[in-house]
Design a protein around this motif. Structure first.
Motif, PDB file in Angstrom:
ATOM      1  N   MET A   1       0.621  -1.236  -0.002  1.00 45.18           N
ATOM      2  CA  MET A   1       0.006   0.114   0.489  1.00 45.18           C
ATOM      3  C   MET A   1       0.600   0.922  -0.290  1.00 45.18           C
ATOM      4  N   SER A   2       0.397   1.954  -0.919  1.00 47.58           N
ATOM      5  CA  SER A   2       1.585   3.160  -0.608  1.00 47.58           C
ATOM      6  C   SER A   2       1.262   4.382   0.301  1.00 47.58           C
ATOM      7  N   ALA A   3       2.408   5.463   0.193  1.00 50.01           N
ATOM      8  CA  ALA A   3       1.795   6.143   2.327  1.00 50.01           C
ATOM      9  C   ALA A   3       0.916   7.357   1.566  1.00 50.01           C
ATOM     10  N   ALA A   4       0.537   7.241   0.617  1.00 49.58           N
ATOM     11  CA  ALA A   4      -0.564   8.169   0.267  1.00 49.58           C
ATOM     12  C   ALA A   4      -1.967   7.059   0.453  1.00 49.58           C
ATOM     13  N   ARG A   5      -2.151   6.110   0.110  1.00 46.35           N
ATOM     14  CA  ARG A   5      -3.390   5.787   0.402  1.00 46.35           C
ATOM     15  C   ARG A   5      -3.528   5.169   1.202  1.00 46.35           C
ATOM     16  N   ARG A   6      -2.173   4.632   2.514  1.00 46.54           N
ATOM     17  CA  ARG A   6      -2.437   4.768   4.354  1.00 46.54           C
ATOM     18  C   ARG A   6      -2.579   6.179   4.674  1.00 46.54           C
ATOM     19  N   TYR A   7      -1.762   6.969   4.360  1.00 46.05           N
ATOM     20  CA  TYR A   7      -2.433   7.759   5.038  1.00 46.05           C
ATOM     21  C   TYR A   7      -4.073   8.587   4.911  1.00 46.05           C
ATOM     22  N   LYS A   8      -4.481   8.606   3.816  1.00 40.62           N
ATOM     23  CA  LYS A   8      -6.028   8.913   3.229  1.00 40.62           C
ATOM     24  C   LYS A   8      -7.438   7.950   4.290  1.00 40.62           C
ATOM     25  N   ASP A   9      -6.486   6.567   4.093  1.00 40.47           N
ATOM     26  CA  ASP A   9      -6.973   5.760   4.667  1.00 40.47           C
ATOM     27  C   ASP A   9      -7.135   5.787   7.040  1.00 40.47           C
ATOM     28  N   ILE A  10      -5.801   6.432   6.831  1.00 34.50           N
ATOM     29  CA  ILE A  10      -5.405   7.150   8.235  1.00 34.50           C
ATOM     30  C   ILE A  10      -7.042   8.329   8.891  1.00 34.50           C
ATOM     31  N   ILE A  11      -6.469   9.615   7.846  1.00 35.62           N
ATOM     32  CA  ILE A  11      -7.214  10.587   7.844  1.00 35.62           C
ATOM     33  C   ILE A  11      -9.184  10.082   7.589  1.00 35.62           C
ATOM     34  N   GLY A  12      -9.377   9.047   7.236  1.00 33.63           N
ATOM     35  CA  GLY A  12     -10.785   8.860   7.032  1.00 33.63           C
ATOM     36  C   GLY A  12     -10.864   8.208   8.194  1.00 33.63           C
ATOM     37  N   GLY A  13     -10.128   7.197   9.298  1.00 38.88           N
ATOM     38  CA  GLY A  13     -10.411   7.141  10.079  1.00 38.88           C
ATOM     39  C   GLY A  13     -11.295   7.993  11.404  1.00 38.88           C
ATOM     40  N   MET A  14     -10.129   8.767  11.030  1.00 39.43           N
ATOM     41  CA  MET A  14     -10.098   9.788  12.261  1.00 39.43           C
ATOM     42  C   MET A  14     -11.489  10.943  12.313  1.00 39.43           C
ATOM     43  N   THR A  15     -11.814  11.017  10.970  1.00 40.28           N
ATOM     44  CA  THR A  15     -12.961  11.164  10.431  1.00 40.28           C
ATOM     45  C   THR A  15     -13.648  11.011  10.855  1.00 40.28           C
ATOM     46  N   GLU A  16     -13.940   9.861  10.587  1.00 40.27           N
ATOM     47  CA  GLU A  16     -15.198   8.861  10.930  1.00 40.27           C
ATOM     48  C   GLU A  16     -15.354   8.636  12.917  1.00 40.27           C
ATOM     49  N   ALA A  17     -14.244   8.564  13.591  1.00 40.19           N
ATOM     50  CA  ALA A  17     -14.292   8.940  15.063  1.00 40.19           C
ATOM     51  C   ALA A  17     -14.977  10.163  15.157  1.00 40.19           C
ATOM     52  N   VAL A  18     -14.263  11.094  14.780  1.00 46.86           N
ATOM     53  CA  VAL A  18     -14.606  11.912  14.768  1.00 46.86           C
ATOM     54  C   VAL A  18     -15.972  12.705  15.052  1.00 46.86           C
ATOM     55  N   GLU A  19     -16.772  11.802  13.724  1.00 43.07           N
ATOM     56  CA  GLU A  19     -17.579  12.181  13.775  1.00 43.07           C
ATOM     57  C   GLU A  19     -18.988  11.615  14.818  1.00 43.07           C
ATOM     58  N   ARG A  20     -18.570   9.961  14.661  1.00 38.23           N
ATOM     59  CA  ARG A  20     -18.882   9.783  16.152  1.00 38.23           C
ATOM     60  C   ARG A  20     -19.574  10.138  17.169  1.00 38.23           C
ATOM     61  N   LEU A  21     -17.837  10.744  17.450  1.00 39.45           N
ATOM     62  CA  LEU A  21     -17.885  11.718  18.957  1.00 39.45           C
ATOM     63  C   LEU A  21     -18.424  13.148  18.951  1.00 39.45           C
ATOM     64  N   ARG A  22     -18.659  13.205  18.080  1.00 41.21           N
ATOM     65  CA  ARG A  22     -20.183  14.706  17.526  1.00 41.21           C
ATOM     66  C   ARG A  22     -21.276  13.970  17.818  1.00 41.21           C
ATOM     67  N   HIS A  23     -21.750  12.631  17.247  1.00 39.18           N
ATOM     68  CA  HIS A  23     -23.177  12.316  16.985  1.00 39.18           C
ATOM     69  C   HIS A  23     -23.889  12.246  18.944  1.00 39.18           C
ATOM     70  N   ASP A  24     -22.538  10.811  19.467  1.00 37.41           N
ATOM     71  CA  ASP A  24     -22.740  10.399  20.655  1.00 37.41           C
ATOM     72  C   ASP A  24     -22.942  12.294  21.513  1.00 37.41           C
TER      73      ASP A  24
END
Length: 117
Positions: A1-24
């Motif tokens: 996996m490329s570094a760019a793809r890995r970066y996007k996955d990490i950022i995507g996971g963080m975005t989902e976590a932030v959205e879950r926290l905001r909802h909670d």
């Protein structure tokens, strides 16, 4: 996996976590707001109940003073202040005691008046 793809996955996971926290947080805030409204209503009801109880005691006291005004041997005093150590949970008990004592006073006065006739 490329570094760019890995970066996007990490950022995507963080975005989902932030959205879950905001909802909670929003859900919890709504629940707390509802609880706050309920507590405020309960406090207002308790304050109203306390005011009615104090008024009832004051009216009974004034009535008792009127009944006893002519008793020159008796030292009449103002209504005592509420006991700050009294439990609000026992309010009905205290009201019942006031009523019972007032009725006992009225009965004693009736007996005395009837005894004079």
């Amino acid at each position: 996996m490329s570094a760019a793809r890995r970066y996007k996955d990490i950022i995507g996971g963080m975005t989902e976590a932030v959205e879950r926290l905001r909802h909670d947080d929003a859900t919890r805030a709504a629940a707390l707001e509802k609880a706050l409204v309920e507590l405020h209503d309960a406090m207002e009801a308790a304050a109203d109940r306390a005011a009615l109880s104090e008024l009832g005691a004051a009216l009974r006291w004034e009535s008792a003073l009127e009944h006893l005004w002519h008793e020159q041997w008796l030292t009449l005093s103002p209504l005592p202040k509420p006991d700050p150590r009294a439990s609000p949970r026992d309010l009905e008990y205290y009201e019942a005691v006031v009523e019972q004592r007032y009725e006992a006073l009225e009965e004693a006065i009736r007996k005395r008046v009837l005894g004079r006739r």
